[in-house]
Write a protein that holds these residues in place. Sequence first.
Motif: not given
Length: 86
Positions: A29-31, A33-34, A86
């Motif tokens: 999930d990009a969120d 990782q950010a 998520s």
Amino acid sequence: MAENEKVEQNTQPASSKADKAKKEAIMADADLQAAISQQEKALAGNGRILVRPSGTEALIRVMVEAQTGDEARAVAEFLANVIKNS
């Protein structure tokens, strides 16, 4: 310099045969990782973060080391909430 404190948070995705796929999707999930990158920058080299899927349980492990227990707990709880949402 204060002694490092370590905090571990476990978050539990749904339990089934799809656990592995769900854990992989959460980890990708990009969120998430950010959020991990953001928190690593906030620690400014004075701690570390490990987020990984459990190999034996239907959960994601969040482990944080920081200069204080409060700081480690805050980062771990923040990341656990990102995973839960998520």
